[in-house]
Design a protein around this motif. Structure first.
Motif, PDB file in Angstrom:
ATOM      1  N   GLU A 200      -3.457  68.175 -38.230  1.00 60.51           N
ATOM      2  CA  GLU A 200      -3.794  68.408 -36.723  1.00 60.51           C
ATOM      3  C   GLU A 200      -3.419  69.979 -36.674  1.00 60.51           C
ATOM      4  O   GLU A 200      -4.136  70.596 -35.761  1.00 60.51           O
ATOM      5  CB  GLU A 200      -2.900  67.594 -36.011  1.00 60.51           C
ATOM      6  CG  GLU A 200      -3.400  66.271 -35.972  1.00 60.51           C
ATOM      7  CD  GLU A 200      -2.526  65.215 -35.137  1.00 60.51           C
ATOM      8  OE1 GLU A 200      -2.950  64.504 -34.224  1.00 60.51           O
ATOM      9  OE2 GLU A 200      -1.280  65.335 -35.220  1.00 60.51           O
ATOM     10  N   GLU A 203      -6.209  72.180 -37.774  1.00 55.80           N
ATOM     11  CA  GLU A 203      -7.291  72.110 -36.645  1.00 55.80           C
ATOM     12  C   GLU A 203      -7.125  72.913 -35.312  1.00 55.80           C
ATOM     13  O   GLU A 203      -7.989  73.744 -34.941  1.00 55.80           O
ATOM     14  CB  GLU A 203      -7.887  70.548 -36.462  1.00 55.80           C
ATOM     15  CG  GLU A 203      -8.271  70.239 -37.457  1.00 55.80           C
ATOM     16  CD  GLU A 203      -9.699  70.375 -37.992  1.00 55.80           C
ATOM     17  OE1 GLU A 203     -10.548  71.459 -37.328  1.00 55.80           O
ATOM     18  OE2 GLU A 203     -10.344  69.629 -38.978  1.00 55.80           O
ATOM     19  N   SER A 252      -4.275  65.006 -29.678  1.00 56.01           N
ATOM     20  CA  SER A 252      -2.970  65.529 -29.752  1.00 56.01           C
ATOM     21  C   SER A 252      -2.924  66.918 -28.881  1.00 56.01           C
ATOM     22  O   SER A 252      -1.793  67.324 -28.472  1.00 56.01           O
ATOM     23  CB  SER A 252      -2.536  65.901 -31.181  1.00 56.01           C
ATOM     24  OG  SER A 252      -2.336  64.743 -31.955  1.00 56.01           O
ATOM     25  N   VAL A 344      -8.285  67.978 -30.502  1.00 54.32           N
ATOM     26  CA  VAL A 344      -7.950  67.614 -31.920  1.00 54.32           C
ATOM     27  C   VAL A 344      -6.931  66.378 -31.767  1.00 54.32           C
ATOM     28  O   VAL A 344      -6.128  66.247 -30.941  1.00 54.32           O
ATOM     29  CB  VAL A 344      -7.367  68.936 -32.218  1.00 54.32           C
ATOM     30  CG1 VAL A 344      -6.600  68.350 -33.673  1.00 54.32           C
ATOM     31  CG2 VAL A 344      -7.934  69.981 -32.522  1.00 54.32           C
ATOM     32  N   GLY A 345      -7.359  65.462 -32.669  1.00 55.36           N
ATOM     33  CA  GLY A 345      -6.118  64.184 -32.846  1.00 55.36           C
ATOM     34  C   GLY A 345      -6.623  63.353 -34.058  1.00 55.36           C
ATOM     35  O   GLY A 345      -7.924  63.317 -34.250  1.00 55.36           O
ATOM     36  N   SER A 346      -5.562  63.029 -34.630  1.00 52.62           N
ATOM     37  CA  SER A 346      -5.865  62.261 -35.967  1.00 52.62           C
ATOM     38  C   SER A 346      -6.369  60.810 -35.872  1.00 52.62           C
ATOM     39  O   SER A 346      -6.926  60.323 -36.410  1.00 52.62           O
ATOM     40  CB  SER A 346      -4.588  61.979 -36.699  1.00 52.62           C
ATOM     41  OG  SER A 346      -3.703  63.225 -36.891  1.00 52.62           O
ATOM     42  N   ILE A 377     -11.359  64.978 -37.147  1.00 53.56           N
ATOM     43  CA  ILE A 377     -10.381  64.881 -36.164  1.00 53.56           C
ATOM     44  C   ILE A 377     -10.370  66.023 -35.225  1.00 53.56           C
ATOM     45  O   ILE A 377      -9.423  66.498 -34.513  1.00 53.56           O
ATOM     46  CB  ILE A 377      -8.905  64.913 -36.986  1.00 53.56           C
ATOM     47  CG1 ILE A 377      -8.704  66.323 -37.758  1.00 53.56           C
ATOM     48  CG2 ILE A 377      -8.702  63.906 -37.831  1.00 53.56           C
ATOM     49  CD1 ILE A 377      -7.336  66.393 -38.053  1.00 53.56           C
ATOM     50  N   ARG A 378     -11.682  66.709 -34.805  1.00 55.12           N
ATOM     51  CA  ARG A 378     -12.086  67.616 -33.948  1.00 55.12           C
ATOM     52  C   ARG A 378     -13.136  67.777 -33.475  1.00 55.12           C
ATOM     53  O   ARG A 378     -14.146  67.271 -34.164  1.00 55.12           O
ATOM     54  CB  ARG A 378     -11.367  69.049 -34.540  1.00 55.12           C
ATOM     55  CG  ARG A 378     -11.678  70.292 -33.415  1.00 55.12           C
ATOM     56  CD  ARG A 378     -11.657  71.454 -34.300  1.00 55.12           C
ATOM     57  NE  ARG A 378     -12.347  71.522 -35.788  1.00 55.12           N
ATOM     58  CZ  ARG A 378     -13.702  71.666 -35.677  1.00 55.12           C
ATOM     59  NH1 ARG A 378     -14.453  71.980 -34.663  1.00 55.12           N
ATOM     60  NH2 ARG A 378     -14.321  71.750 -36.900  1.00 55.12           N
TER      61      ARG A 378
END
Ligand code: ADP
Ligand code: ASP
Ligand code: MG
Length: 408
Positions: A200, A203, A252, A344-346, A377-378
């Motif tokens: 994360e 990214e 996130s 962005v986030g897993s 993840i983005r």
């Protein structure tokens, strides 16, 4: 007793008083029994000032001399910090990147660290000294020339040095309390994250969260170096960047960036090899391209848009025009007034609808999306530069990161 690599950014060593206060912190850590290596940035806005000065002296591009000039910034802070630490009664010694064994490739201005041979650093530590290393610089063993690692490069020096020394932790001291859910200077409601995964952070950093240089996070991930991003103004814990953060937030953080420009090659014949020709020519000039979008219209012609860093536009535009002319394209357009906003986030990969919500938020504010790019993840949107900060605030308000799965 542990081995710690600490890095202090420009604001943290911005004037004599700040240098003395960093020296106190470093000396206390050494006296408590830890071995300490310190990586320093240039003081305050020194690097920007030197760049400005060079443009006043010469309008031309002098890659080698530019690196000789810019590396002077970090030499100033390393020597001053060594003096201040010695005044605290602790032995200290400063080393340039080259003396510290930071070996890079040959590319001036954006060199990559190939290897670190930290013999002199280890000798200094073994004799009980605090070793201070100039960030952002190295030497190419092939050309014997001094190189710099690109803006924000001291972060890369710090994490790579921590990996080479097998340090217990790499502490990045900066002017904010840690990694936030958005740039706290632009989004006042941004929250500090207690931890964030390497993926994360990579990214976020690549999307413009300049608190860590992307390459430093790559080193962290590759060599499993725990990175603690924290404030140089107080002792409270900051953000840990490490293998896998406990909770997998859907979003996130939000990041934004206004350092790129968009080029569009219009009306180029839609035949195999066109994209290869454009992007090979740019790659050969060392220009990295970020987002690429191609549209094919019915008449057998295509439009290709892509983004490049604004500071290489002077090279990218003539190269693109030359290839475009050779391939009989209609025109090349340049738009400098663009920016990119990203979420962005897993957890994003398992929740459909995140990107759709992002587009709806932008649409609701009448913000036109020029380009879109995604990873697992983005999601990033290129929009008008003038709306970028507003978009970051709107997206932060809509997603309230770190967003738990149930909150979407
Ligand atoms: P240093 O000189 O210490 O390397 P930088 O200016 O390179 O500091 O990076 C710190 C800055 O990064 C902060 O002042 C903040 O404005 C900016 N920033 C952007 N995005 C973020 C984020 N998500 N979290 C924290 N800081 C961020
Ligand atoms: N002084 C360099 C810069 O301003 C490197 C750094 O601060 O990390 O980019
Ligand atoms: Mg920085």
């Amino acid at each position: 007793m542990s081995l710690v690599v600490q890095k202090y950014g420009g604001t943290s060593v911005g004037d004599a008083a700040r240098i003395r206060s960093v020296a106190k912190r470093v000396a206390e850590r050494r006296v408590s029994g830890d071995s300490v290596v310190v990586i320093v940035s240039a003081m305050g806005h020194t690097t920007d000032e030197l760049i400005r000065l060079s443009t006043e002296v010469s309008p031309h591009h002098h890659p080698r001399e530019m690196d000789m000039l810019l590396t002077a910034g970090e030499r100033i802070s390393m020597a001053l910090l060594a003096m201040a630490i010695r005044d605290e009664g602790v032995e200290a010694m400063s080393l340039t990147g080259s003396q510290a064994g930071i070996l890079t490739d040959t590319s001036h201005g954006q060199a990559k660290i190939r290897e670190i041979k930290p013999m002199r650093v280890v000798e200094g530590l073994e004799s009980g000294k605090v070793v201070i290393v100039a960030g952002f610089q190295g030497v190419s063993p092939d050309t014997k020339e001094i190189t710099t690692l690109g803006r924000g490069g001291s972060d890369a020096t710090a994490v790579a040095m921590a990996a080479a020394l097998e340090a217990d932790v790499c502490e990045i001291y900066t002017d904010v309390d840690g990694v936030f859910t958005a740039d706290p200077r632009v989004v006042p409601e941004a929250r500090k994250l207690d931890e964030v995964s390497y993926d994360e952070m990579l990214e976020l950093a690549a999307a413009g969260a300049r608190v860590l240089m992307p390459r430093s996070v790559e080193f962290g991930k590759r060599f499993n170096v725990p990175i603690h991003v924290r404030s140089s103004f107080h002792d409270r814990p900051g953000t840990w960047v490490k293998e896998s953060a406990m909770e997998q937030a859907v979003v996130s953080g939000v990041a934004h960036d206004t350092s790129e420009a968009k080029l569009t090659v219009r009306g180029i014949p839609d035949t195999p090899g066109v994209a290869a020709a454009i992007f090979t020519a740019l790659a050969d000039a060392g220009i990295s391209v970020d987002i690429i979008v191609q549209n094919v219209s019915s008449g057998g012609l295509a439009d290709i848009s892509f983004t490049v860093p604004r500071d290489v536009l002077g090279q990218a535009v003539p190269i693109t025009r030359e290839v475009a002319a050779g391939k009989k394209a209609a025109s090349v357009e340049v738009d400098e007034a663009i920016g990119r906003v990203s979420i962005v986030g897993s957890g994003m990969r398992s929740y459909p609808g995140v990107a759709a919500k992002m587009f709806s938020v932008l649409a609701g504010a009448g913000i036109n999306i020029l380009m879109i790019s995604t990873s697992s993840i983005r999601t990033s949107c290129v929009i008008a530069e003038a709306r970028v900060e507003e978009a970051a605030r709107l997206l932060h308000a809509a997603f309230q990161p770190p967003t738990a799965p149930g909150e979407l």
